[in-house]
Design a protein around this motif. Structure first.
Motif, short mmCIF file in Angstrom:
data_model
loop_
_atom_site.label_atom_id
_atom_site.label_comp_id
_atom_site.label_asym_id
_atom_site.label_seq_id
_atom_site.Cartn_x
_atom_site.Cartn_y
_atom_site.Cartn_z
N MET A 94 33.75 -34.04 -26.97
CA MET A 94 33.64 -33.70 -25.55
C MET A 94 32.35 -32.94 -25.26
N GLU A 101 29.61 -35.36 -25.06
CA GLU A 101 29.66 -36.17 -23.84
C GLU A 101 29.29 -35.38 -22.59
N PHE A 102 29.83 -34.15 -22.47
CA PHE A 102 29.68 -33.38 -21.22
C PHE A 102 28.68 -32.23 -21.33
N ARG A 117 31.96 -27.28 -18.95
CA ARG A 117 31.57 -28.22 -17.90
C ARG A 117 32.70 -29.21 -17.63
N TYR A 118 33.36 -29.65 -18.69
CA TYR A 118 34.48 -30.57 -18.51
C TYR A 118 35.62 -29.89 -17.73
N SER A 153 34.98 -28.89 -14.10
CA SER A 153 34.86 -30.03 -13.18
C SER A 153 36.21 -30.38 -12.58
N HIS A 154 37.29 -29.87 -13.19
CA HIS A 154 38.65 -30.13 -12.70
C HIS A 154 39.21 -28.96 -11.91
N ARG A 190 41.89 -38.93 -24.63
CA ARG A 190 40.75 -38.64 -25.50
C ARG A 190 41.18 -38.23 -26.91
#
Length: 213
Positions: A121, A124-125, A130-131, A134-135, A170
């Motif tokens: 993760m 990717e992010f 940050r992941y 973002s939610h 994931r």
């Protein structure tokens, strides 16, 4: 003189401060409530630690986990993600034999798995922060009033269900929607200090000035 009553779910502590009642006046639990719970976090190590410990907490009280937290940190290399991701079978057996932690083999294996998924993760992010941020729920996704009735009625939310499903897709484990929502509450993605709790306004100020990743 009769002390003023407080709303259900709140308590007046010995210092006269009204707070959420769930810490029960226990000194270590009160410190956690006042200084950690709900304060926004963007550090990946702390985020990873918390979501793993919430998984260990399933079926137990958070106080049990809090009082074992230093032993968990010692056993899991401070929850340093690359270090935990490199754990092997010898580490699993070491942790299963560690009386300082919750010796649940499935949850221990899950933590190692989740460290490996966390590395993916981050690649990717850019970061776990940050992941997860973002939610963060929008104002429209939050109730107008946070009281005990709301907390009792909502151990999960549409957002925690969405995050849980995505994490499972994931390859993460022990990340059900209730676990994810408890993580969101603790890490400041939401402010669930009850209306009337002395910490609620302070946490709101911290959230307002918090730099989202």
């Amino acid at each position: 003189m009769t002390e003023p009553t407080v709303a259900e779910g709140l308590r007046t502590d010995e210092d006269g401060v009204v707070t959420c009642a769930w810490h029960g006046g226990l000194s270590d639990y009160r410190v956690y409530h006042d200084t950690e719970w709900g304060h926004p976090v963007r550090d990946d190590t702390r985020l990873f630690e918390k979501i793993c410990l919430e998984g260990f907490q399933s079926g137990l009280s958070w106080l049990t986990i809090l009082r074992k937290r230093e032993a968990f940190r010692a056993g899991f290399a401070g929850f340093d993600i690359p270090s935990v991701a490199a754990f092997g079978e010898a580490d699993v057996e070491r942790l299963v034999a560690d009386p300082g932690i919750v010796r649940h083999r499935g949850k221990i294996v899950s933590t190692i798995n989740n460290a490996r998924r966390a590395l993916e993760m981050q690649a990717e992010f850019g970061s776990l922060a940050r992941y997860f941020w973002s939610h963060e729920p929008t104002p429209e996704e939050r109730p107008a009033v946070i009281d005990l009735a709301h907390i009792r009625a909502n151990p999960t939310t549409a957002v925690s269900v969405r995050i849980s499903k995505d994490l499972k897709k994931r390859g993460w484990t022990f990340v059900g929607p209730t676990t994810v929502y408890a993580f969101m509450q603790a890490m400041g993605l939401v402010n669930d200090h009850l209306e009337g709790c002395a910490c609620r306004t302070a946490v709101e100020h911290k959230r307002a000035s918090f730099h989202r990743p």
